[in-house]
Scaffold this active site. Structure first.
Site, PDB file in Angstrom:
ATOM      1  N   LYS A 115       0.833  -1.199   0.000  1.00 13.29           N
ATOM      2  CA  LYS A 115       0.000   0.000   0.000  1.00 13.29           C
ATOM      3  C   LYS A 115       0.876   1.260   0.000  1.00 13.29           C
ATOM      4  O   LYS A 115       0.509   2.282  -0.578  1.00 13.29           O
ATOM      5  CB  LYS A 115      -0.946   0.001   1.188  1.00 13.29           C
ATOM      6  CG  LYS A 115      -2.006  -1.112   1.130  1.00 13.29           C
ATOM      7  CD  LYS A 115      -3.043  -0.906   2.219  1.00 13.29           C
ATOM      8  CE  LYS A 115      -3.764  -2.166   2.643  1.00 13.29           C
ATOM      9  NZ  LYS A 115      -4.596  -2.802   1.661  1.00 13.29           N
ATOM     10  N   GLU A 199      -2.889   6.198   8.782  1.00  9.83           N
ATOM     11  CA  GLU A 199      -3.797   6.959   7.926  1.00  9.83           C
ATOM     12  C   GLU A 199      -4.822   7.631   8.826  1.00  9.83           C
ATOM     13  O   GLU A 199      -5.180   7.087   9.866  1.00  9.83           O
ATOM     14  CB  GLU A 199      -4.578   5.993   7.012  1.00  9.83           C
ATOM     15  CG  GLU A 199      -4.211   6.105   5.556  1.00  9.83           C
ATOM     16  CD  GLU A 199      -4.916   5.083   4.690  1.00  9.83           C
ATOM     17  OE1 GLU A 199      -6.045   4.657   5.021  1.00  9.83           O
ATOM     18  OE2 GLU A 199      -4.332   4.709   3.669  1.00  9.83           O
ATOM     19  N   HIS A 234     -14.189  -4.863   8.046  1.00 11.73           N
ATOM     20  CA  HIS A 234     -13.537  -4.177   6.922  1.00 11.73           C
ATOM     21  C   HIS A 234     -13.551  -5.002   5.645  1.00 11.73           C
ATOM     22  O   HIS A 234     -12.739  -4.818   4.752  1.00 11.73           O
ATOM     23  CB  HIS A 234     -12.087  -3.796   7.241  1.00 11.73           C
ATOM     24  CG  HIS A 234     -11.943  -2.962   8.475  1.00 11.73           C
ATOM     25  ND1 HIS A 234     -12.552  -1.733   8.614  1.00 11.73           N
ATOM     26  CD2 HIS A 234     -11.276  -3.185   9.624  1.00 11.73           C
ATOM     27  CE1 HIS A 234     -12.247  -1.242   9.797  1.00 11.73           C
ATOM     28  NE2 HIS A 234     -11.494  -2.094  10.432  1.00 11.73           N
ATOM     29  N   ARG A 291      -5.927  -7.906  -9.658  1.00 10.64           N
ATOM     30  CA  ARG A 291      -6.515  -9.220  -9.949  1.00 10.64           C
ATOM     31  C   ARG A 291      -7.990  -9.044 -10.221  1.00 10.64           C
ATOM     32  O   ARG A 291      -8.518  -7.942 -10.126  1.00 10.64           O
ATOM     33  CB  ARG A 291      -6.339 -10.111  -8.725  1.00 10.64           C
ATOM     34  CG  ARG A 291      -6.934  -9.415  -7.484  1.00 10.64           C
ATOM     35  CD  ARG A 291      -6.964 -10.307  -6.274  1.00 10.64           C
ATOM     36  NE  ARG A 291      -7.174  -9.554  -5.045  1.00 10.64           N
ATOM     37  CZ  ARG A 291      -8.359  -9.245  -4.537  1.00 10.64           C
ATOM     38  NH1 ARG A 291      -9.457  -9.592  -5.156  1.00 10.64           N
ATOM     39  NH2 ARG A 291      -8.449  -8.565  -3.410  1.00 10.64           N
TER      40      ARG A 291
HETATM   41  P1  ADP Z   1      -7.669  -4.330   2.370  1.00  2.22           P
HETATM   42  O1  ADP Z   1      -6.365  -4.462   1.665  1.00  2.22           O
HETATM   43  O2  ADP Z   1      -7.769  -5.175   3.566  1.00  2.22           O
HETATM   44  O3  ADP Z   1      -8.816  -4.461   1.423  1.00  2.22           O
HETATM   45  P2  ADP Z   1      -8.253  -1.460   2.395  1.00  2.22           P
HETATM   46  O4  ADP Z   1      -7.224  -0.390   2.534  1.00  2.22           O
HETATM   47  O5  ADP Z   1      -8.822  -1.663   1.039  1.00  2.22           O
HETATM   48  O6  ADP Z   1      -7.654  -2.815   2.926  1.00  2.22           O
HETATM   49  O7  ADP Z   1      -9.423  -1.155   3.419  1.00  2.22           O
HETATM   50  C1  ADP Z   1     -10.468  -2.060   3.661  1.00  2.22           C
HETATM   51  C2  ADP Z   1     -11.640  -1.326   4.308  1.00  2.22           C
HETATM   52  O8  ADP Z   1     -11.250  -0.718   5.547  1.00  2.22           O
HETATM   53  C3  ADP Z   1     -12.196  -0.176   3.480  1.00  2.22           C
HETATM   54  O9  ADP Z   1     -13.153  -0.608   2.545  1.00  2.22           O
HETATM   55  C4  ADP Z   1     -12.814   0.717   4.554  1.00  2.22           C
HETATM   56  O10 ADP Z   1     -14.075   0.246   4.958  1.00  2.22           O
HETATM   57  C5  ADP Z   1     -11.850   0.547   5.713  1.00  2.22           C
HETATM   58  N1  ADP Z   1     -10.813   1.603   5.689  1.00  2.22           N
HETATM   59  C6  ADP Z   1      -9.585   1.516   5.138  1.00  2.22           C
HETATM   60  N2  ADP Z   1      -8.890   2.671   5.311  1.00  2.22           N
HETATM   61  C7  ADP Z   1      -9.693   3.516   5.982  1.00  2.22           C
HETATM   62  C8  ADP Z   1      -9.568   4.859   6.476  1.00  2.22           C
HETATM   63  N3  ADP Z   1      -8.447   5.548   6.319  1.00  2.22           N
HETATM   64  N4  ADP Z   1     -10.625   5.402   7.126  1.00  2.22           N
HETATM   65  C9  ADP Z   1     -11.757   4.705   7.308  1.00  2.22           C
HETATM   66  N5  ADP Z   1     -11.943   3.443   6.878  1.00  2.22           N
HETATM   67  C10 ADP Z   1     -10.936   2.838   6.220  1.00  2.22           C
HETATM   68  P1  ADP Z   2     -12.084  -8.216  -2.912  1.00  4.77           P
HETATM   69  O1  ADP Z   2     -10.908  -7.355  -2.578  1.00  4.77           O
HETATM   70  O2  ADP Z   2     -12.011  -8.922  -4.210  1.00  4.77           O
HETATM   71  O3  ADP Z   2     -13.339  -7.493  -2.718  1.00  4.77           O
HETATM   72  P2  ADP Z   2     -11.586  -9.677  -0.463  1.00  4.77           P
HETATM   73  O4  ADP Z   2     -10.929  -8.518   0.183  1.00  4.77           O
HETATM   74  O5  ADP Z   2     -12.759 -10.281   0.196  1.00  4.77           O
HETATM   75  O6  ADP Z   2     -12.080  -9.403  -1.933  1.00  4.77           O
HETATM   76  O7  ADP Z   2     -10.480 -10.774  -0.721  1.00  4.77           O
HETATM   77  C1  ADP Z   2     -10.749 -11.907  -1.506  1.00  4.77           C
HETATM   78  C2  ADP Z   2      -9.929 -13.071  -1.023  1.00  4.77           C
HETATM   79  O8  ADP Z   2      -8.556 -12.791  -1.148  1.00  4.77           O
HETATM   80  C3  ADP Z   2     -10.145 -13.428   0.427  1.00  4.77           C
HETATM   81  O9  ADP Z   2     -10.058 -14.831   0.535  1.00  4.77           O
HETATM   82  C4  ADP Z   2      -8.990 -12.746   1.123  1.00  4.77           C
HETATM   83  O10 ADP Z   2      -8.694 -13.391   2.337  1.00  4.77           O
HETATM   84  C5  ADP Z   2      -7.902 -12.889   0.099  1.00  4.77           C
HETATM   85  N1  ADP Z   2      -6.910 -11.808   0.142  1.00  4.77           N
HETATM   86  C6  ADP Z   2      -7.067 -10.549  -0.317  1.00  4.77           C
HETATM   87  N2  ADP Z   2      -5.938  -9.825  -0.159  1.00  4.77           N
HETATM   88  C7  ADP Z   2      -5.042 -10.647   0.413  1.00  4.77           C
HETATM   89  C8  ADP Z   2      -3.675 -10.508   0.833  1.00  4.77           C
HETATM   90  N3  ADP Z   2      -2.985  -9.374   0.701  1.00  4.77           N
HETATM   91  N4  ADP Z   2      -3.088 -11.565   1.386  1.00  4.77           N
HETATM   92  C9  ADP Z   2      -3.757 -12.720   1.539  1.00  4.77           C
HETATM   93  N5  ADP Z   2      -5.010 -12.930   1.151  1.00  4.77           N
HETATM   94  C10 ADP Z   2      -5.656 -11.912   0.600  1.00  4.77           C
HETATM   95 MG    MG Z   3      -9.156  -3.242  -0.167  1.00  3.85          MG
END
Ligand code: ADP
Ligand code: ADP
Ligand code: MG
Length: 489
Positions: A115, A199, A234, A291
């Protein structure tokens, strides 16, 4: 491309193979010992056993998968989502073995997989970002200073995080030390990388993401947005396209920003650029997922494109067959992730046997699943059973169809998110479109679902009684006046 190996399991393995088959491409499945009889194994033309159930000994064994692909003269590997899909080393090893990786370059995966590196890469393109750090934070003094600058509450995030894991909200400075320690140790154990950053925690954001497609000839387009604000831990549970709040101007601005993010890493293939959007429709870059996304079907429905077909065409070197201005949004699509989880018990996984499994059918209802009646939901993997997707000419029609489809879905043996999905579709905040990522926290309690179930059961009983009485009346019409029993009713 004549033969594709799908390095995944469950619904996504089947979904990818269906498109391959449609395109006249042969398919190879891989599986762990516990998935021997899984539908994705039976659907494939050929199948290869990888090893014991834990993913570290099976679906994450990149070397075994590439060996199998070479032996079977496979010419493309599709990684699905999760598992090896965002593993730059696997993408590179695939290409080195002379096999096409159906996804972006190892370089793009590498940058966007972190990130922090992603933020660094897109910074020069003027993409708006959530205030916070640009470097990993290691010591408490620096962390305290940054947190004070951006203002509490803050979020500590794992740079390598994903799937909603590796995030901690900190409300006040006195909690910072302890939360940082925990975040680092979680990041090490979950992702093998302890880098964390800070953040600003946006208190009531919507999660809105843009689907992009980029060919190998420098042409990148976006396929509009998906709204994914209904989340638990989340992680998304209900997704839709289009979002009910974006104006055409903001949609175009977010689309253009997403295309720039993709171009910043010379992206190729299908990818998703995630944003947080505040109540004034300001948007902030979160991350890019390199992906196919779980919720891609809603985009397929409103654009009429098959995203897996597009991925394969791009991987074969074909140019995109359309321009941005030829893409249009048609109607509204809604997706519910049907997880084997108990919404009445904090959405904890509910594993067991699917003693009854019958999916809904009908026009404008799509079910992407990977299980059948009698199968067990293994503890080893993501507990996603299926994705239930509906389409309507407008949002209300898609929601109503979703409620009906949920009611027609019969799953017994495990708890699922189906009752939660119905709760969402009937909730005034969701129906009005006025909701954000706090939906579950603000509105959802198991008691409310129980009440709703009880009311639904009561209404059904009343309706049954009413129908019964009407039928009895009809049957007894000629005699009922002289029937003393009937008179008393
Ligand atoms: P991941 O890699 O686990 O998907 P993300 O950065 O996409 O992580 O964040 C997943 C979720 O967490 C977001 O959809 C949102 O709901 C919450 N989130 C992430 N960053 C923030 C933020 N700075 N403030 C509020 N909510 C956040
Ligand atoms: P999307 O981002 O497609 O909305 P999810 O956040 O639910 O979906 O992730 C989809 C699948 O990929 C889940 O099984 C999640 O645990 C896995 N996954 C996503 N990001 C990672 C990561 N950085 N490391 C390991 N597994 C991940
Ligand atoms: Mg995400």
């Amino acid at each position: 491309m004549e033969k594709i190996l799908v390095a995944n399991r469950g619904e996504i393995a089947l979904r990818v193979m269906r498109t391959a088959k449609k395109m006249g491409i042969r398919t190879v499945a891989v599986y762990s010992e516990i998935d021997r009889d899984a539908p994705h194994v039976r659907f494939a033309d050929e199948a290869v056993l990888l090893g014991p159930p834990p993913s570290g000994q099976s679906y994450l064994k990149g070397d075994l998968i590439i060996d199998a692909a070479k032996k079977l003269a496979v010419d493309g590997i599709h990684p699905g989502y999760g598992f090896l899909s965002e593993n730059a080393g696997f993408a590179e090893a695939t290409e080195k073995a002379g096999i096409t990786f159906i996804g972006p370059s190892p370089y793009a995966i590498e940058i966007m997989g972190s990130k922090l590196a992603a933020k660094e890469a897109v910074k020069k393109y003027g993409i708006p970002m959530v205030p916070g750090t640009e470097e990993p934070v290691t010591d408490l003094t620096t962390a305290k200073k940054i947190a004070a600058d951006v203002g509490y509450p803050i979020l500590i995030k794992a740079s390598a995080g994903g799937g909603g894991k590796g995030m901690r909200i900190v409300e006040k400075e006195s909690d910072l030390g302890e939360q940082m320690e925990r975040a680092v140790s979680e990041a090490v154990s979950a992702f093998g990388d302890g880098a964390v950053f800070i953040e600003k925690y946006i208190t009531s954001p919507r999660h809105i993401e843009i689907q992009v497609l980029a060919d190998q000839h420098g042409h990148t387009v976006h396929l509009f947005e998906r709204e994914c604000s209904v989340q638990r831990r989340h992680q998304k549970v209900v997704e839709e396209a289009p979002s009910s709040v974006l104006t055409p101007e903001v949609r175009a601005a977010m689309g253009a920003a997403a295309v720039k993010v993709a171009e910043a890493c010379s992206y190729t293939g299908a990818g998703t650029v995630e944003f947080l959007v505040d109540s004034d429709l300001n948007f902030y870059f979160l991350e890019m997922n390199t992906r196919l996304q779980v919720e891609h079907p809603v985009t397929e429905w409103i654009t009429g494109l098959d995203l897996v077909e597009q991925q394969i065409r791009i991987a074969r070197g074909e140019p995109l067959a359309f321009q941005q201005d030829e893409l249009k949004i048609n109607g509204h699509a809604l997706e519910l992730r049907v997880y084997a989880e108990d919404p009445m018990n904090q959405f904890l996984p509910s594993i067991g046997k699917l003693t009854v499994y019958r999916k809904p059918e009908g026009d404008h209802v799509r079910v992407d699943d990977g299980y059948e009646a009698g199968m067990d939901i293994p503890i080893y993997y993501d507990p996603l059973i299926a994705k239930l997707v509906t389409w309507g000419e407008h949002r209300t029609a898609a929601i109503e169809r979703m409620i009906r489809a949920i009611e027609d879905y019969r799953i017994e043996g495990v708890s699922t998110t189906l009752p939660f999905g119905r709760f969402v579709c009937k909730h005034p905040a969701f129906v009005s479109g006025d909701f954000d990522t706090r939906f579950v926290q603000l509105y959802f309690t198991p008691e409310k679902v129980k009440e709703e179930n009880a009311t639904a059961a009561e209404l059904a009983a009343q309706l049954a009684l009413h129908l019964y009485q009407r039928d009895v009346k009809k049957l007894q019409a000629p005699v009922h006046r002289s029937n003393p029993w009937w008179k008393s009713h």
